[in-house]
Write an enzyme that holds these catalytic residues in place. Sequence first.
Site, PDB file in Angstrom:
ATOM      1  N   THR A  49      32.160 -85.448  -2.363  1.00  0.00           N
ATOM      2  CA  THR A  49      33.102 -86.436  -2.880  1.00  0.00           C
ATOM      3  C   THR A  49      33.411 -87.528  -1.859  1.00  0.00           C
ATOM      4  O   THR A  49      33.636 -88.683  -2.226  1.00  0.00           O
ATOM      5  CB  THR A  49      34.399 -85.708  -3.317  1.00  0.00           C
ATOM      6  OG1 THR A  49      34.081 -84.864  -4.423  1.00  0.00           O
ATOM      7  CG2 THR A  49      35.484 -86.672  -3.730  1.00  0.00           C
ATOM      8  N   THR A 120      33.574 -80.551  -0.741  1.00  0.00           N
ATOM      9  CA  THR A 120      34.587 -79.548  -0.392  1.00  0.00           C
ATOM     10  C   THR A 120      34.370 -78.212  -1.100  1.00  0.00           C
ATOM     11  O   THR A 120      34.885 -77.188  -0.641  1.00  0.00           O
ATOM     12  CB  THR A 120      36.002 -80.054  -0.729  1.00  0.00           C
ATOM     13  OG1 THR A 120      36.041 -80.367  -2.120  1.00  0.00           O
ATOM     14  CG2 THR A 120      36.358 -81.270   0.103  1.00  0.00           C
TER      15      THR A 120
HETATM   16  N1  ASP Z   1      31.824 -81.544  -6.097  1.00  0.00           N
HETATM   17  C1  ASP Z   1      32.160 -81.994  -4.767  1.00  0.00           C
HETATM   18  C2  ASP Z   1      31.279 -81.292  -3.757  1.00  0.00           C
HETATM   19  O1  ASP Z   1      31.592 -80.197  -3.305  1.00  0.00           O
HETATM   20  C3  ASP Z   1      33.589 -81.786  -4.499  1.00  0.00           C
HETATM   21  C4  ASP Z   1      34.089 -82.412  -3.254  1.00  0.00           C
HETATM   22  O2  ASP Z   1      33.353 -82.908  -2.423  1.00  0.00           O
HETATM   23  O3  ASP Z   1      35.305 -82.416  -3.084  1.00  0.00           O
HETATM   24  O4  ASP Z   1      30.291 -81.863  -3.390  1.00  0.00           O
END
Ligand code: ASP
Length: 360
Positions: A49, A120
Site C-alpha cells: 500500500t 502490511t
Molecule cells: N494489501 C496490502 C499489502 O499487504 C496492504 C498494505 O500494504 O497495507 O500489500
Amino acid sequence: MRRTRPVHLILLLTALLCPRLGEASPQTAAPAQSASPMPKVRLLATGGTISNRAGGRLSAEELIRSMPGLERYARPKFEQFANVASSQLTLKQWLDLARRINGLFKDDPDLSGIVVTSGTDTLEETAYFLDLTVKSDKPVVVVGSMRNPSTLGYEGAANLLDGFRVAAEPASRGKGVLVVLNDEINSAREVTKTDALRLHTFQSRDYGVLGVVDADRVVYYRAPVTRHTKESEFDVSSIEELPRVDVVLVYQGATGDIIKAMVDQGAKGIVIASAGAGATSGTQGEGMQYAAAKGVFVVTSTRTGSGRIASRRPSAMASATPQLRIAAEDLAPVKARILLMLALTRTKDGAEIQRMFTQY
Ligand code: ASP
C-alpha cells in the site's frame, strides 16, 4: 552567548544550497551535528500500500523523493526489488531478498543500514524471516503504510522517513530486524498486525515497543534478548527452496482430513494454531497421528494472539512420537511456520528443533 562554530556554518550553507533530493524547506534544511558524512542507507522497495498509488505504483525512486528533509539524516540509495502486495511475495523472493541484503552489507562496508518497504498484510512474516536470515548486526528496518499515496492522510512518506532515521541511527545496531510504522519501533519477532484498517495496527502486545521515533531523536527503551541476525544459525546463501510447512487453525468440530491432505501434498511440518494452550478439536488429533506416522513434525502454537506453549507439554509427552511434537513457545503461528521451515533446512532432530524454538 555561545558562538556558532565555522564547521556548523559550512554545513548549514551546504544543506541550504545543495539539497540532494526534492524540495528542502527552510525548516528541513537544518545542519548536521558533526562533520562526519551522513550515514548511507539503502531502500529495497517491494511494493504494498505504501507505493500503491491510483494510476500506477510508486517506484523506489519516487518513494525516496516523497520524503522532504531526508538529506538531514541519510545519504539514500535505492532499488526496486519487487512491486507487489506483500501476500504476493513468494518464498523464493524471500530467499533472494535475504541474500540481496547480505550481499549489500558484505560488498559495501560503508552501508549503515537498509530499509525494506513492504505491504502490511504479511509484513511481520517477511520481517521475521529476515530477522532469522540476515547476517549482519547493522539495522534492517521494514516499513509500510495503511493508507495509499492517493488517500488523504497518507502516512507512508512519514513512516519511510522514520525508517530511514532508524536505519541511520547507530543505536539500532544489534537489535534484530525492526518494524517501523506510526512513529514506533517494534521487533520483527514480536510485532503483529492487529487491525485490518487502523493506523496503529502494528502492536507487540505483551512486550511493547522497543522505542519511538520522535521529532528530536530516535529513542530506544529496550532490546530483544532472543537470537537473531548475526547470532542466527540459519544460512540461506545456497538454499533454493524452503521445505513446505502449513498452518492449521483449530476451531470447533474441525476435521483432521485437512492435516492428512497437507501431509499427502508434501508438507514436512504442520503448525497447529491451537485453541488456548494446545487444545485441538474434532478429528484433528487423528490428523496429527497421521502426520506423525509419516515423520512430519507438528508444532503447537496458540491462536490466542499472545501467551506461550511450554515445551514439555503433557500431550506431547503422551504422544507415541514425542520427538516429532514441538512447542512453539510464544511465537505466533505464522512465525512458528517460518522458524520450522528454517529449522528443517538444518536438522530433522526434534530435540534440536525444540531448542531452536526456545532460542529464536
Ligand atoms: N494489501 C496490502 C499489502 O499487504 C496492504 C498494505 O500494504 O497495507 O500489500
